[in-house]
Design a protein around this motif. Sequence first.
Motif, PDB file in Angstrom:
ATOM      1  N   GLU A   1      43.353  39.726  34.405  1.00  0.00           N
ATOM      2  CA  GLU A   1      43.272  39.106  35.725  1.00  0.00           C
ATOM      3  C   GLU A   1      44.684  38.763  36.198  1.00  0.00           C
ATOM      4  O   GLU A   1      45.413  38.049  35.514  1.00  0.00           O
ATOM      5  N   ILE A   2      45.048  39.271  37.355  1.00  0.00           N
ATOM      6  CA  ILE A   2      46.413  39.114  37.858  1.00  0.00           C
ATOM      7  C   ILE A   2      46.664  37.718  38.419  1.00  0.00           C
ATOM      8  O   ILE A   2      47.801  37.242  38.433  1.00  0.00           O
ATOM      9  N   ASN A   3      45.607  37.025  38.857  1.00  0.00           N
ATOM     10  CA  ASN A   3      45.774  35.707  39.463  1.00  0.00           C
ATOM     11  C   ASN A   3      45.647  34.618  38.402  1.00  0.00           C
ATOM     12  O   ASN A   3      44.616  34.517  37.737  1.00  0.00           O
ATOM     13  N   PRO A   4      46.680  33.786  38.223  1.00  0.00           N
ATOM     14  CA  PRO A   4      46.650  32.780  37.148  1.00  0.00           C
ATOM     15  C   PRO A   4      45.492  31.800  37.263  1.00  0.00           C
ATOM     16  O   PRO A   4      44.873  31.451  36.254  1.00  0.00           O
ATOM     17  N   GLU A   5      45.188  31.367  38.486  1.00  0.00           N
ATOM     18  CA  GLU A   5      44.113  30.388  38.671  1.00  0.00           C
ATOM     19  C   GLU A   5      42.760  30.990  38.301  1.00  0.00           C
ATOM     20  O   GLU A   5      41.934  30.356  37.634  1.00  0.00           O
ATOM     21  N   LEU A   6      42.536  32.226  38.723  1.00  0.00           N
ATOM     22  CA  LEU A   6      41.287  32.892  38.376  1.00  0.00           C
ATOM     23  C   LEU A   6      41.187  33.132  36.870  1.00  0.00           C
ATOM     24  O   LEU A   6      40.098  33.003  36.289  1.00  0.00           O
TER      25      LEU A   6
ATOM     26  N   GLY B   1      40.272  43.061  36.328  1.00  0.00           N
ATOM     27  CA  GLY B   1      39.794  42.155  37.362  1.00  0.00           C
ATOM     28  C   GLY B   1      38.735  41.215  36.834  1.00  0.00           C
ATOM     29  O   GLY B   1      37.541  41.412  37.079  1.00  0.00           O
ATOM     30  N   ALA B   2      39.149  40.174  36.128  1.00  0.00           N
ATOM     31  CA  ALA B   2      38.179  39.267  35.501  1.00  0.00           C
ATOM     32  C   ALA B   2      37.390  38.466  36.521  1.00  0.00           C
ATOM     33  O   ALA B   2      36.218  38.162  36.306  1.00  0.00           O
ATOM     34  N   GLY B   3      38.042  38.101  37.632  1.00  0.00           N
ATOM     35  CA  GLY B   3      37.360  37.265  38.616  1.00  0.00           C
ATOM     36  C   GLY B   3      36.902  35.963  37.993  1.00  0.00           C
ATOM     37  O   GLY B   3      37.678  35.229  37.386  1.00  0.00           O
ATOM     38  N   SER B   4      35.594  35.675  38.094  1.00  0.00           N
ATOM     39  CA  SER B   4      35.051  34.435  37.541  1.00  0.00           C
ATOM     40  C   SER B   4      34.669  34.574  36.073  1.00  0.00           C
ATOM     41  O   SER B   4      34.277  33.589  35.437  1.00  0.00           O
ATOM     42  N   GLY B   5      34.739  35.786  35.539  1.00  0.00           N
ATOM     43  CA  GLY B   5      34.364  36.020  34.149  1.00  0.00           C
ATOM     44  C   GLY B   5      32.936  36.503  33.965  1.00  0.00           C
ATOM     45  O   GLY B   5      32.515  36.790  32.842  1.00  0.00           O
ATOM     46  N   TYR B   6      32.166  36.641  35.049  1.00  0.00           N
ATOM     47  CA  TYR B   6      30.749  36.996  34.920  1.00  0.00           C
ATOM     48  C   TYR B   6      30.555  38.398  34.356  1.00  0.00           C
ATOM     49  O   TYR B   6      29.758  38.604  33.436  1.00  0.00           O
TER      50      TYR B   6
ATOM     51  N   ARG C   1      43.082  37.674  29.872  1.00  0.00           N
ATOM     52  CA  ARG C   1      44.535  37.594  29.872  1.00  0.00           C
ATOM     53  C   ARG C   1      45.062  37.637  31.303  1.00  0.00           C
ATOM     54  O   ARG C   1      44.568  38.415  32.121  1.00  0.00           O
ATOM     55  N   GLU C   2      46.052  36.819  31.568  1.00  0.00           N
ATOM     56  CA  GLU C   2      46.734  36.867  32.864  1.00  0.00           C
ATOM     57  C   GLU C   2      47.698  38.050  32.838  1.00  0.00           C
ATOM     58  O   GLU C   2      48.714  38.016  32.149  1.00  0.00           O
ATOM     59  N   ALA C   3      47.361  39.112  33.559  1.00  0.00           N
ATOM     60  CA  ALA C   3      48.168  40.328  33.515  1.00  0.00           C
ATOM     61  C   ALA C   3      47.783  41.239  34.678  1.00  0.00           C
ATOM     62  O   ALA C   3      46.678  41.168  35.209  1.00  0.00           O
ATOM     63  N   ASP C   4      48.709  42.090  35.063  1.00  0.00           N
ATOM     64  CA  ASP C   4      48.467  43.147  36.038  1.00  0.00           C
ATOM     65  C   ASP C   4      47.773  44.291  35.301  1.00  0.00           C
ATOM     66  O   ASP C   4      48.334  44.876  34.383  1.00  0.00           O
ATOM     67  N   GLY C   5      46.551  44.586  35.696  1.00  0.00           N
ATOM     68  CA  GLY C   5      45.766  45.568  34.968  1.00  0.00           C
ATOM     69  C   GLY C   5      45.975  47.008  35.380  1.00  0.00           C
ATOM     70  O   GLY C   5      45.341  47.905  34.816  1.00  0.00           O
ATOM     71  N   ALA C   6      46.859  47.270  36.337  1.00  0.00           N
ATOM     72  CA  ALA C   6      46.983  48.627  36.869  1.00  0.00           C
ATOM     73  C   ALA C   6      47.397  49.648  35.815  1.00  0.00           C
ATOM     74  O   ALA C   6      47.075  50.831  35.930  1.00  0.00           O
TER      75      ALA C   6
END
Length: 221
Positions: free
Chosen positions: A110-115, A89-94, A134-139
């Motif tokens: 981070e699963i959401n490409p825009e985020l 869950g990268a979110g904004s990267g903070y 990375r854009e990926a499902d982290g589960a």
Amino acid sequence: MNFEQARFNMIEQQIRPWDVLDSHVLQLLSVVKREDFVPLAHKALAFVDMQIPLPPHTHPSQCMLEPKVEARILQEVGVLKHETVLEIGAGSGYMAALLAHRAQRVVSLEINPELARTARGNLQRAGIYNAEVREADGAQGILAEAPFDVIVLSGSVAQVPQALLAQLKVGGRLAAIVGDDPVMRATIVTRVGDNDWRTVQPWDTLAPRLMNFPEPSPFVF
């Protein structure tokens, strides 16, 4: 707005009273500029004790957690300079930025490409190059690159995922917020042997659910 005064107030009035007393963590919160990771529309809220929604905000997990929660997770996992960290869950990267200052390398999923794009841009502008988004499902984590020294889930789950526990090194730590609203607990799991884990739940909080993690089946009579 005086960002430096607001940052000082956040540390002294929110974070220290929440038992975040590690001097290295407190110093890091002064160095990494949280306001640079907050959406422009919410920049004035960068140091407020609240979750901040992140565009496109199509799911509750698309938010920054409260500063005190991020800081205490950072303190609990005790990242060292030689360690590799996986964040879900990268979110904004903070949070990835905070972890990167303490680790050798961070991989944030981070699963959401825009985020994911936003987080990459924020980290690059902050001059942080040992954190990869990375854009990926982290589960399921990243089995091919395991084991990791530290795994941080930046959101809540119903239960600690066995798939991620299996990707910890011996001596590695996983941090997650576990449970169901209104009762969730910060959960720190340390792998103390090949098939041996030690779990502590040092404090309570609430966080939105991460996407695609399993939910236990509802009990029926």
